[in-house]
Each structure stands twice: as structure tokens, then as C-alpha cells.
Design a protein around this motif. Structure first.
Motif, short mmCIF file in Angstrom:
data_model
loop_
_atom_site.label_atom_id
_atom_site.label_comp_id
_atom_site.label_asym_id
_atom_site.label_seq_id
_atom_site.Cartn_x
_atom_site.Cartn_y
_atom_site.Cartn_z
N ALA A 1 18.54 -8.15 -32.90
CA ALA A 1 20.27 -8.14 -32.62
C ALA A 1 20.83 -7.73 -33.99
O ALA A 1 20.16 -7.55 -34.98
N ASN A 2 21.71 -6.74 -33.48
CA ASN A 2 22.33 -5.80 -34.63
C ASN A 2 22.92 -6.97 -35.45
O ASN A 2 23.78 -7.84 -35.21
N ALA A 3 22.76 -6.54 -37.06
CA ALA A 3 23.60 -7.46 -37.89
C ALA A 3 25.08 -7.68 -37.73
O ALA A 3 25.83 -8.82 -37.85
N ALA A 4 25.68 -6.58 -37.39
CA ALA A 4 27.30 -6.62 -37.36
C ALA A 4 27.61 -7.28 -35.89
O ALA A 4 28.50 -8.07 -36.07
N ARG A 5 26.77 -7.31 -35.02
CA ARG A 5 26.99 -8.29 -33.83
C ARG A 5 26.81 -9.76 -34.13
O ARG A 5 27.62 -10.47 -33.49
N LEU A 6 25.65 -9.90 -34.92
CA LEU A 6 25.63 -11.40 -35.35
C LEU A 6 26.82 -12.02 -36.17
O LEU A 6 27.35 -12.98 -35.92
N ARG A 7 27.37 -11.32 -36.95
CA ARG A 7 28.41 -11.33 -37.88
C ARG A 7 29.67 -11.51 -37.15
O ARG A 7 30.40 -12.45 -37.22
N ASP A 8 30.02 -10.82 -36.10
CA ASP A 8 31.02 -10.81 -35.03
C ASP A 8 31.04 -12.24 -34.26
O ASP A 8 32.01 -12.86 -34.09
N ARG A 9 29.93 -12.38 -33.87
CA ARG A 9 29.88 -13.80 -33.04
C ARG A 9 30.01 -15.03 -33.95
O ARG A 9 30.80 -15.85 -33.33
N LEU A 10 29.49 -14.96 -35.23
CA LEU A 10 30.09 -15.90 -36.07
C LEU A 10 31.38 -16.06 -36.29
O LEU A 10 32.09 -17.10 -36.17
N GLN A 11 31.97 -14.97 -36.37
CA GLN A 11 33.52 -15.02 -36.90
C GLN A 11 34.29 -15.63 -35.71
O GLN A 11 35.15 -16.25 -35.61
N GLN A 12 33.83 -15.04 -34.28
CA GLN A 12 34.49 -15.75 -33.13
C GLN A 12 34.28 -17.02 -32.89
O GLN A 12 35.37 -17.88 -32.84
N ARG A 13 33.19 -17.50 -33.26
CA ARG A 13 32.95 -18.99 -33.18
C ARG A 13 33.89 -19.74 -34.20
O ARG A 13 34.07 -20.80 -33.85
N ALA A 14 33.84 -19.22 -35.48
CA ALA A 14 34.97 -19.85 -36.59
C ALA A 14 36.17 -19.89 -36.11
O ALA A 14 36.88 -20.89 -36.45
N ALA A 15 36.63 -18.88 -35.42
CA ALA A 15 37.96 -18.68 -35.05
C ALA A 15 38.37 -19.74 -33.81
O ALA A 15 39.48 -20.26 -33.94
N LYS A 16 37.25 -20.26 -33.14
CA LYS A 16 37.52 -21.13 -32.07
C LYS A 16 37.39 -22.62 -32.45
O LYS A 16 37.61 -23.28 -31.69
N GLN A 17 36.78 -22.89 -33.68
CA GLN A 17 36.60 -24.24 -33.92
C GLN A 17 37.69 -24.93 -34.28
O GLN A 17 38.75 -24.32 -34.81
N PRO A 18 37.83 -26.14 -33.89
CA PRO A 18 39.02 -26.62 -34.14
C PRO A 18 39.35 -27.06 -35.57
O PRO A 18 38.44 -27.27 -36.36
N LEU A 19 40.65 -27.32 -35.90
CA LEU A 19 40.95 -27.23 -37.33
C LEU A 19 40.89 -28.79 -37.73
O LEU A 19 40.73 -29.56 -36.88
N SER A 20 40.54 -29.08 -38.95
CA SER A 20 40.53 -30.10 -39.27
C SER A 20 41.78 -31.02 -39.47
O SER A 20 42.71 -30.41 -39.17
N ALA A 21 41.98 -32.32 -39.51
CA ALA A 21 43.27 -33.04 -39.34
C ALA A 21 44.14 -32.38 -40.53
O ALA A 21 45.38 -32.40 -40.15
N ALA A 22 43.71 -32.30 -41.88
CA ALA A 22 44.64 -31.69 -42.86
C ALA A 22 45.16 -30.42 -42.42
O ALA A 22 46.19 -30.09 -42.39
N ALA B 1 45.29 -29.06 -39.30
CA ALA B 1 46.43 -29.24 -38.15
C ALA B 1 47.70 -29.91 -38.73
O ALA B 1 48.71 -29.30 -37.82
N MET B 2 47.65 -30.69 -39.62
CA MET B 2 48.85 -31.30 -40.12
C MET B 2 49.64 -30.23 -40.63
O MET B 2 51.06 -29.91 -40.47
N THR B 3 49.05 -29.36 -41.59
CA THR B 3 49.74 -28.21 -42.23
C THR B 3 50.39 -27.32 -41.16
O THR B 3 51.46 -26.82 -41.38
N VAL B 4 49.69 -26.98 -40.37
CA VAL B 4 50.12 -26.12 -39.26
C VAL B 4 51.44 -26.50 -38.41
O VAL B 4 52.25 -25.99 -38.41
#
Length: 195
Positions: A124-145, A147-150
């Protein structure tokens, strides 16, 4: 449990295992297969309990025993993650240092390096692995704190907008009233009593 005690498989599980071994052409007996399965399970449990080692490349974690590859001018160059280091030509290097040693300065290690993770069959290309991680991080739900800030920011923005609309409406209504006052009317717009 002492050595003299034995554990028996439930008859249905034993029968299912015996059928599977027969159909797959295995020469193992159900007892031998059970022993192997238990040992593998214990080894996996021990491995899962052991701390994970590897190389941390910014946000991408490359686990131990991963291989890195770079192709340059028709040749392939390889490195391996050993412990917490990338070993290339016998030395510990960073991904950038590997790319520079192979092709000189001006190379983008994210674009040029390919990674084979343990247990995988495809690189797997390193840049693609990094992009997948960034996409997963963006989809993760916010913590309670978070979410309250948002939510608080959204409520503050909504209140600011509502106040601006109220002020605008007040300003508009004031202008309408002032336009109807006689001092703002033109002489020819005023009606005389004789008409």
C-alpha cells in the motif's frame, strides 16, 4: 486442574470438527487439531497482550515486521521495521532519509514509499494509508466535551444571527414610520381637502 483430568468436547463440536477435517483432507485427528487450535489461541492471546512496537511516522503507525519498498530507476529498495526503527542497509533511518539515500534530495517519501504490513499480501502506498487514517479520524464521533463545545458555538452563532435579524427588523420598521411622517413627504404627494 491436575494432569490426570481431561476436558471433553461437546459431542456436536467434536462431530463438526471431525467432518471438517475429513472434508478438508487433513490427516490430523480431532484431538490433535484441538490441541493445535488451543496453542494457537494462547499464542495469539499472549501476542495481543504484548505491547505493540513499530515506527511512528507522523500520524501513521507502521507496526514491527512491516516492510518498506521504494522503486527508483528500475530497481526496488527494501527496508524493514525492527522494534521501533526502520532499518535500511543496516542503519536506522526515517522514511525521508530512506528516500533521499535512494534517489537524492527532492523526493516525497509519502508518495514514493510503499508499505507491506504484517499479514497483508499487497503493498500500500504510504500516502494512501495516511489518507485513510485521516478520513477515519474525520468520521469518528466527537467526545462529549467536544460535542458540547460545538453545540455551544452553534447556539452562540444562532443567537448572534437572531439578534442581528431583530436589529435589522427594528431598523426597517423605524424607517417605514419615518417615511410616512409629513415632513418626509413631498408637497405634491399630499392630498388637499377639496379633492
Amino acid at each position: 486442574m491436575n494432569a490426570a483430568q481431561t476436558c471433553e468436547l461437546p459431542p456436536a463440536a467434536y462431530s463438526e470438527l471431525a467432518d471438517f477435517l475429513r472434508k478438508s483432507g487433513s490427516t490430523l485427528s480431532p484431538v490433535e487439531a484441538t490441541i493445535i487450535a488451543i496453542r494457537e489461541w494462547m499464542e495469539k492471546s499472549r501476542a495481543a497482550a504484548a505491547p505493540l512496537r513499530g515506527y511512528q511516522w507522523k500520524l501513521l503507525f507502521i507496526p514491527e515486521k512491516s516492510r518498506l519498498r521504494m522503486n527508483y530507476e528500475g530497481e526496488s529498495y527494501y527496508a524493514e521495521v525492527v522494534g521501533e526503527e526502520i532499518i535500511f542497509r543496516g542503519d536506522a533511518v526515517s522514511p525521508r532519509q530512506m528516500a533521499v539515500q535512494i534517489a537524492g534530495d527532492g523526493r516525497n517519501a509519502w508518495r514514493d514509499l510503499w508499505i507491506l504490513l504484517p499479514g497483508e499480501r499487497t503493498w500500500a502506498n504510504a500516502a494512501r494509508l495516511r489518507d485513510r487514517l485521516q478520513q477515519r479520524a474525520a468520521k469518528q464521533p466527537l467526545s462529549a466535551a467536544d460535542a458540547m463545545t460545538v453545540a455551544a458555538k452553534s447556539m452562540s452563532d444562532a443567537l448572534t444571527t437572531a439578534l442581528a435579524l431583530v436589529e435589522h427588523a427594528n431598523h426597517q420598521s423605524q424607517n417605514t414610520l419615518e417615511r410616512r411622517l409629513p415632513r418626509y413627504r413631498r408637497e405634491y404627494d399630499q392630498l388637499t381637502d377639496d379633492h
